[in-house]
Design an enzyme around this catalytic site. Structure first.
Site, mmCIF file in Angstrom:
data_model
loop_
_atom_site.group_PDB
_atom_site.id
_atom_site.type_symbol
_atom_site.label_atom_id
_atom_site.label_comp_id
_atom_site.label_asym_id
_atom_site.label_seq_id
_atom_site.Cartn_x
_atom_site.Cartn_y
_atom_site.Cartn_z
ATOM 1 N N CYS A 2 0.828 -1.192 0.000
ATOM 2 C CA CYS A 2 0.000 0.000 0.000
ATOM 3 C C CYS A 2 0.868 1.249 0.000
ATOM 4 C CB CYS A 2 -0.900 0.004 1.238
ATOM 5 S SG CYS A 2 -1.894 -1.492 1.418
ATOM 6 N N ARG A 50 -4.774 1.500 -0.651
ATOM 7 C CA ARG A 50 -4.652 0.062 -0.439
ATOM 8 C C ARG A 50 -4.492 -0.719 -1.734
ATOM 9 N NH1 ARG A 50 -8.829 -4.536 1.837
ATOM 10 N NH2 ARG A 50 -7.196 -5.983 2.522
ATOM 11 N N VAL A 53 -4.127 -7.550 -0.879
ATOM 12 C CA VAL A 53 -3.370 -8.785 -1.054
ATOM 13 C C VAL A 53 -3.872 -9.870 -0.102
ATOM 14 C CG1 VAL A 53 -1.074 -9.837 -0.825
ATOM 15 C CG2 VAL A 53 -1.313 -7.593 -1.907
ATOM 16 N N GLU A 81 3.889 -6.400 4.408
ATOM 17 C CA GLU A 81 3.408 -7.722 4.801
ATOM 18 C C GLU A 81 4.178 -8.187 6.027
ATOM 19 O OE1 GLU A 81 0.879 -8.941 3.292
ATOM 20 O OE2 GLU A 81 0.878 -7.804 1.415
ATOM 21 N N ASP A 104 -3.372 -9.012 8.116
ATOM 22 C CA ASP A 104 -2.210 -8.810 8.979
ATOM 23 C C ASP A 104 -2.197 -7.394 9.553
ATOM 24 O OD1 ASP A 104 -1.685 -7.742 6.438
ATOM 25 O OD2 ASP A 104 0.462 -8.076 6.571
ATOM 26 N N GLY A 374 14.744 -12.770 -6.145
ATOM 27 C CA GLY A 374 15.974 -13.241 -5.497
ATOM 28 C C GLY A 374 16.886 -12.137 -5.026
#
Length: 604
Positions: A2, A50, A53, A81, A104, A374
């Site tokens: 967000c 927002r 997810v 997150e 969350d 990665g």
């Protein structure tokens, strides 16, 4: 993921500033295209955009709760997150908390209610958020331990402005973009920035692993996490097995989403390891790579990019079993994305490296909302070529600068005398070197490589994470970075350099940890960085733009550069360890000029 924004002011009633706060918040719509919200009180104005997810229906923000009915609220605006939110939710439930959403966000909010500022010690993830405690009249700005998610703030006499990106602060008339002449070294090479520093005057970032407390007494910055050095007692097989266990669990956590998820797969060891672990739990996985049209004919090997990605990406995808999509970009069209890349960053663009990544992410966003990458394995495990050049390692400056010239060599002599870029570089190096968490009794190469790795985890990693965040969030794509999990870093940090290179190559521990997952061609591949284009059309455009800049008396850089020095550097053709070629080294001149014009940046 967000976008967050806000304004704290103890000297005025912010309930009359809705229009300004809504304007600040609206600038972040690309970070959060799915919903928006604003919360106002006498001294706090909080905004949120927002990107849904988790818990697509719940989790709207700003989110508020109270310690008890009738007491002033605690308000959260949150970006990121927290991957261990399910475990935290269980702990908080056992302590009497009740939840109305599956997000969350609510876990973070109730963790603050339970533990106060100490709640940060319980979080694992990538995040940047603000908590306004109306009862205490106190704001907390918090950023994750490695700085994956950005959070800017501008201190004011009566409080602070804050936001995910500078553009939101620029929407408030109280903030004006200004730079000092001394900022030129970090404008030309943002990897020199110290934690929390920006090139703009009076604009700061919350440093990674820190919280900023704002109350009536002012703005106070405090670390809540640091790397700690200690003796590593595991042998090589145990170390590799533990790295595999950690990384498997982290990737599993980061694949949790209520939206489509994919991976970035360049065919290097790092992205292939992440993709293989993700595919083990999600067999219908899609992976993406990027290359340039005519890359097979235009490509030129360099120390940092010895090979093209394409053959290895396809080999890894076949072995792992992903649906693989190669995004081919026309180098002559990269310039079309320059305005979007600049608008995403609000600071000088990184040229082709920004525009190509922006176009790649725009293609991915057509199908996916979350991607795993990665990024950071080279900084954590030791993968760059300069780690293995002893002369570079032993040089009394940043090893990641390699063996090439400095762009500040192009400053006009009088400007160079005022800015003193060599002294500036040395001061930054000495300051960070002094902060290295040392191990008692460690000497020689082991001690020096601990310093080298620590230096790489500062500006260079911030540079990469910032690019990935800005270019992905500009299209509403959340990119997750498993190698930035602090639990993995804390363990690998203390693995001795001799063990990190145990098989005589870079990232030996990581290679051993995932040896059974990847084809030998990928497992044994040398480090090759994000693709750079060597297309003649791109080079011609860069040269033309440089010539135009040097001959333009209205350029913001007019009088600051030595035109002949720029041209000499442009003609330099020797191999350089840290950059693709001299045209890529000179790109910041064009981008700084463009940024200062577009954003009307004044120089003090």
């Amino acid at each position: 993921m967000c976008g967050i924004a806000g304004w704290i002011d103890f000297t005025r009633d912010l309930r009359t500033e809705r229009q300004t706060v809504e304007a600040m918040t609206a600038t972040l719509s690309r970070r959060g295209p799915d919903a928006s919200g604003v919360w106002l009180s006498p001294h706090a104005a909080i905004g949120h955009r927002r990107l849904s997810v988790l818990d697509l229906e719940g989790g709207r923000q700003p989110m508020e709760a109270a310690r008890a009915p009738g007491r002033p609220p605690v308000v959260l605006t949150y970006s990121g997150e927290v991957y261990n939110y399910r475990a935290l939710r269980g702990q908080l439930t056992s302590r009497g908390h009740t939840f109305t959403t599956e997000s969350d966000t609510e876990v973070v909010l109730r963790a603050y209610l339970e533990w106060g500022a100490g709640f940060v010690d319980h979080l694992a993830g990538m995040y940047a958020f603000a908590v306004w405690d109306a009862e205490r009249e106190e704001l907390l700005l918090v950023r994750d331990r490695l700085g994956v998610k950005p959070l800017y703030f501008h201190p004011r006499p009566g409080g602070v402005l804050f936001a995910s990106e500078p553009k939101a602060l620029l929407a408030n008339p109280l903030f004006r973009p200004r730079i000092q002449l001394d900022a030129l070294p970090v404008l030309f090479n943002p990897r020199l920035l110290m934690p929390g520093e920006t090139p703009l005057s009076d604009l700061h970032q919350v440093p990674p692993g820190h919280l900023v407390r704002v109350d009536r007494s002012g703005v106070h910055t405090t670390p809540y996490w640091r790397l700690v050095s200690g003796e590593h007692t595991d042998d090589e097989p145990t170390t590799a097995a533990h790295v595999r266990e950690l990384l498997s669990g982290i990737v599993s956590e980061q694949m949790v989403a209520d939206v489509p998820t994919c991976t970035l797969l360049s065919g290097g060891l790092d992205s292939s390891a992440v993709t293989a672990l993700a595919a083990a739990e999600h067999p219908q996985l899609t992976s993406y790579s990027m290359d340039f049209e005519d890359g097979d004919t235009d490509f030129r090997p360099t120390p940092l990019r010895p090979e093209r990605d394409a053959p290895y990406a396809h080999a890894a995808a076949r072995h792992i079993g992903t649906e693989h999509i190669e995004v081919l970009l026309d180098p002559s069209r990269l310039a079309d994305a320059v305005p979007a890349a600049l608008a995403a960053r609000d600071l000088p663009s990184l040229g082709q490296f920004d525009t190509s990544m922006y176009l790649l992410f725009a293609r991915i966003r057509e199908r996916f909302t979350v991607a795993l990458s990665g990024e950071a394995a080279d900084e954590v495990f030791g993968g760059y070529p300069w780690f293995f050049d002893r002369a570079t390692v032993d040089r009394d400056t940043f090893p990641w600068l390699g063996n090439g010239p400095r762009l500040t060599d192009c400053l006009a002599p009088d400007v160079r005398a005022r800015v003193r870029p060599d002294d500036d570089e040395h001061d930054r190096y000495a300051t960070l070197l002094a902060r290295t968490p040392r191990l008692d009794g460690e000497t020689g190469l082991e001690a020096r490589m601990r310093e080298v790795l620590y230096l790489s985890l500062q500006g260079p990693l911030a540079y990469l994470l910032d690019r990935k965040d800005r270019m992905s969030m500009a299209v509403g794509l959340e990119v997750r970075v498993p190698f930035c999990d602090h639990r993995l870093l804390e363990y690998v940090w203390n693995v001795p350099w001799k063990m990190k290179t145990g098989d005589g190559r870079e990232k030996s521990v990581l290679r051993a940890a995932v040896a059974d997952l990847l084809p030998s061609s990928v497992l044994d591949r040398r480090k090759s960085a994000y693709p750079a284009t060597f297309a003649p059309a791109h080079g011609a455009r860069v040269r033309a733009e440089l010539d135009a800049l040097l001959s333009d008396p209205d350029s913001p850089l007019a009088g600051l550069l030595d035109a002949e020095a720029v041209r000499r550097l442009g003609a330099h053709s020797g191999p350089m360890m840290a950059v693709a070629d001299t045209l890529h080294l000179l790109l910041p001149l064009i981008e700084v000029d463009r940024w200062m014009r577009e954003y009307r940046v004044t120089m003090e």
